[in-house]
Every structure is written in structure tokens, then in C-alpha cells.
Design a protein around this motif. Structure first.
Motif, PDB file in Angstrom:
ATOM      1  N   VAL A  17      49.853  42.597  49.626  1.00 44.90           N
ATOM      2  CA  VAL A  17      49.002  43.789  49.595  1.00 44.90           C
ATOM      3  C   VAL A  17      49.078  44.370  48.194  1.00 44.90           C
ATOM      4  CG1 VAL A  17      48.621  46.110  50.516  1.00 44.90           C
ATOM      5  CG2 VAL A  17      49.411  44.279  52.029  1.00 44.90           C
ATOM      6  N   VAL A  18      47.916  44.576  47.583  1.00 42.03           N
ATOM      7  CA  VAL A  18      47.847  45.181  46.249  1.00 42.03           C
ATOM      8  C   VAL A  18      47.124  46.512  46.411  1.00 42.03           C
ATOM      9  CG1 VAL A  18      46.967  44.984  43.901  1.00 42.03           C
ATOM     10  CG2 VAL A  18      47.802  42.949  45.097  1.00 42.03           C
ATOM     11  N   MET A  19      47.844  47.586  46.147  1.00 40.26           N
ATOM     12  CA  MET A  19      47.253  48.924  46.244  1.00 40.26           C
ATOM     13  C   MET A  19      46.648  49.290  44.900  1.00 40.26           C
ATOM     14  SD  MET A  19      50.298  50.631  48.467  1.00 40.26           S
ATOM     15  CE  MET A  19      49.470  52.182  48.745  1.00 40.26           C
ATOM     16  N   GLY A  20      45.453  49.843  44.935  1.00 39.66           N
ATOM     17  CA  GLY A  20      44.770  50.204  43.698  1.00 39.66           C
ATOM     18  C   GLY A  20      44.250  48.981  42.977  1.00 39.66           C
ATOM     19  N   GLY A  21      43.710  48.041  43.729  1.00 39.65           N
ATOM     20  CA  GLY A  21      43.308  46.773  43.136  1.00 39.65           C
ATOM     21  C   GLY A  21      41.846  46.633  42.792  1.00 39.65           C
ATOM     22  N   SER A  22      41.118  47.748  42.711  1.00 41.58           N
ATOM     23  CA  SER A  22      39.697  47.625  42.402  1.00 41.58           C
ATOM     24  C   SER A  22      39.419  47.541  40.903  1.00 41.58           C
ATOM     25  CB  SER A  22      38.921  48.791  43.012  1.00 41.58           C
ATOM     26  OG  SER A  22      39.360  50.019  42.482  1.00 41.58           O
ATOM     27  N   SER A  23      40.452  47.748  40.075  1.00 38.29           N
ATOM     28  CA  SER A  23      40.255  47.632  38.630  1.00 38.29           C
ATOM     29  C   SER A  23      41.610  47.538  37.935  1.00 38.29           C
ATOM     30  CB  SER A  23      39.493  48.849  38.083  1.00 38.29           C
ATOM     31  OG  SER A  23      40.254  50.014  38.245  1.00 38.29           O
ATOM     32  N   GLY A  24      41.565  47.238  36.675  1.00 36.40           N
ATOM     33  CA  GLY A  24      42.758  47.255  35.833  1.00 36.40           C
ATOM     34  C   GLY A  24      43.865  46.311  36.262  1.00 36.40           C
ATOM     35  N   ILE A  25      45.099  46.807  36.187  1.00 33.83           N
ATOM     36  CA  ILE A  25      46.273  45.988  36.489  1.00 33.83           C
ATOM     37  C   ILE A  25      46.260  45.525  37.940  1.00 33.83           C
ATOM     38  CG2 ILE A  25      48.781  46.067  36.723  1.00 33.83           C
ATOM     39  CD1 ILE A  25      48.816  47.888  34.243  1.00 33.83           C
ATOM     40  N   GLY A  26      45.838  46.403  38.861  1.00 31.87           N
ATOM     41  CA  GLY A  26      45.793  46.025  40.268  1.00 31.87           C
ATOM     42  C   GLY A  26      44.857  44.854  40.512  1.00 31.87           C
ATOM     43  N   GLU A  27      43.694  44.887  39.886  1.00 33.07           N
ATOM     44  CA  GLU A  27      42.739  43.784  40.032  1.00 33.07           C
ATOM     45  C   GLU A  27      43.307  42.492  39.443  1.00 33.07           C
ATOM     46  OE1 GLU A  27      38.017  42.814  39.238  1.00 33.07           O
ATOM     47  OE2 GLU A  27      38.958  44.473  38.159  1.00 33.07           O
ATOM     48  N   LEU A  50      35.733  48.374  45.495  1.00 31.72           N
ATOM     49  CA  LEU A  50      36.425  47.187  46.009  1.00 31.72           C
ATOM     50  C   LEU A  50      35.441  46.056  46.259  1.00 31.72           C
ATOM     51  CD1 LEU A  50      38.940  48.791  48.499  1.00 31.72           C
ATOM     52  CD2 LEU A  50      39.497  47.530  46.429  1.00 31.72           C
ATOM     53  N   ASP A  51      34.295  46.400  46.846  1.00 31.95           N
ATOM     54  CA  ASP A  51      33.281  45.374  47.104  1.00 31.95           C
ATOM     55  C   ASP A  51      32.819  44.719  45.811  1.00 31.95           C
ATOM     56  OD1 ASP A  51      33.439  45.910  49.804  1.00 31.95           O
ATOM     57  OD2 ASP A  51      31.637  47.174  49.835  1.00 31.95           O
ATOM     58  N   ALA A  52      32.758  45.507  44.748  1.00 31.52           N
ATOM     59  CA  ALA A  52      32.342  44.963  43.454  1.00 31.52           C
ATOM     60  C   ALA A  52      33.450  44.135  42.815  1.00 31.52           C
ATOM     61  CB  ALA A  52      31.935  46.094  42.518  1.00 31.52           C
ATOM     62  N   ALA A  53      34.699  44.545  43.005  1.00 33.88           N
ATOM     63  CA  ALA A  53      35.822  43.886  42.328  1.00 33.88           C
ATOM     64  C   ALA A  53      36.290  42.628  43.034  1.00 33.88           C
ATOM     65  CB  ALA A  53      36.992  44.855  42.198  1.00 33.88           C
ATOM     66  N   VAL A  54      36.413  42.663  44.338  1.00 33.65           N
ATOM     67  CA  VAL A  54      37.056  41.561  45.049  1.00 33.65           C
ATOM     68  C   VAL A  54      36.225  40.285  45.089  1.00 33.65           C
ATOM     69  CG1 VAL A  54      37.983  40.825  47.286  1.00 33.65           C
ATOM     70  CG2 VAL A  54      38.575  43.046  46.350  1.00 33.65           C
ATOM     71  N   PRO A  55      34.971  40.298  45.557  1.00 34.57           N
ATOM     72  CA  PRO A  55      34.247  39.027  45.624  1.00 34.57           C
ATOM     73  C   PRO A  55      33.996  38.399  44.265  1.00 34.57           C
ATOM     74  CG  PRO A  55      33.169  40.667  46.965  1.00 34.57           C
ATOM     75  CD  PRO A  55      34.214  41.363  46.148  1.00 34.57           C
ATOM     76  N   GLY A  56      33.793  39.235  43.237  1.00 33.13           N
ATOM     77  CA  GLY A  56      33.490  38.702  41.918  1.00 33.13           C
ATOM     78  C   GLY A  56      34.714  38.427  41.074  1.00 33.13           C
ATOM     79  N   SER A  57      35.888  38.688  41.612  1.00 33.45           N
ATOM     80  CA  SER A  57      37.097  38.537  40.805  1.00 33.45           C
ATOM     81  C   SER A  57      37.623  37.115  40.864  1.00 33.45           C
ATOM     82  CB  SER A  57      38.191  39.489  41.287  1.00 33.45           C
ATOM     83  OG  SER A  57      38.724  39.030  42.507  1.00 33.45           O
ATOM     84  N   ALA A  58      38.626  36.888  40.060  1.00 32.33           N
ATOM     85  CA  ALA A  58      39.289  35.585  40.070  1.00 32.33           C
ATOM     86  C   ALA A  58      40.063  35.375  41.365  1.00 32.33           C
ATOM     87  CB  ALA A  58      40.235  35.481  38.870  1.00 32.33           C
ATOM     88  N   ALA A  59      40.266  36.461  42.145  1.00 31.81           N
ATOM     89  CA  ALA A  59      40.981  36.327  43.418  1.00 31.81           C
ATOM     90  C   ALA A  59      40.202  35.479  44.402  1.00 31.81           C
ATOM     91  CB  ALA A  59      41.263  37.703  44.002  1.00 31.81           C
ATOM     92  N   GLY A  60      38.879  35.532  44.299  1.00 34.01           N
ATOM     93  CA  GLY A  60      38.046  34.664  45.105  1.00 34.01           C
ATOM     94  C   GLY A  60      38.142  34.903  46.597  1.00 34.01           C
TER      95      GLY A  60
END
Length: 89
Positions: A17-27, A50-60
Motif C-alpha cells: 500500500v502506497v499512501m499519497g501515490g498520485s504524484s511525486g515520491i509516492g507515484e 489517482l485515475d490519471a496517475a495509476v493507469p498511465g504510470s510505470a506501475a501498470g
């Protein structure tokens, strides 16, 4: 990590679980855990971010974004609830 070391990572098959993961270090942390084979739940205050960060991130696809429901705020309580004392003379 390389693809060959991902299967040997301590995070392979684990949940993180990553809290505050929509940008920056958390992302970045969410992406790193996912790259190491973890399933990642990313939390944040804004579902749209979150919707913008998660699907488009390297987290996949191993990452999911979630915003907890808002909690009602309690009214502030006084520091000294009975001051001055009602028995003051």
C-alpha cells in the motif's frame, strides 16, 4: 531491476500500500514496487488524480488507485473545557 531479477525480488507476489501515490515520491514508489512484482494499492485524496496517475504510470496493471471516503470532521474541543471553573469566587 531487470526482468530476470524481478522474479527473485522480495516483493514478487506481495501486496504493498502506497499512501499519497498520485504524484511525486509516492507515484515513483508505487511504480518501483510494481516493477519488482508487487501488487500495489495506491491511495490519495483525489480520485481524479489517482485515475490519471495509476493507469498511465510505470506501475501498470498491477496497481490500483483508491480514495477512502471522507470522514466527518469533529467540532474542535476546547483545551480547557471548564475554564474558568464554575466555582470561581
Amino acid at each position: 531491476m531487470t526482468a530476470s531479477s524481478t522474479s527473485n525480488s522480495v516483493f514478487t507476489g506481495q501486496r504493498v500500500v502506497v499512501m499519497g501515490g498520485s504524484s511525486g515520491i509516492g507515484e515513483a514508489a508505487a511504480a518501483a514496487f510494481a516493477a519488482d512484482g508487487a501488487g500495489v494499492l495506491v491511495t490519495g485524496r483525489g480520485q481524479d488524480r489517482l485515475d490519471a496517475a495509476v493507469p498511465g504510470s510505470a506501475a501498470g496493471p498491477s496497481a490500483t488507485g483508491w480514495t477512502p471516503p471522507p470522514r466527518p470532521r469533529a467540532p474542535p474541543s476546547p483545551v480547557l473545557p471548564d475554564w474558568p471553573p464554575s466555582t470561581a469566587r
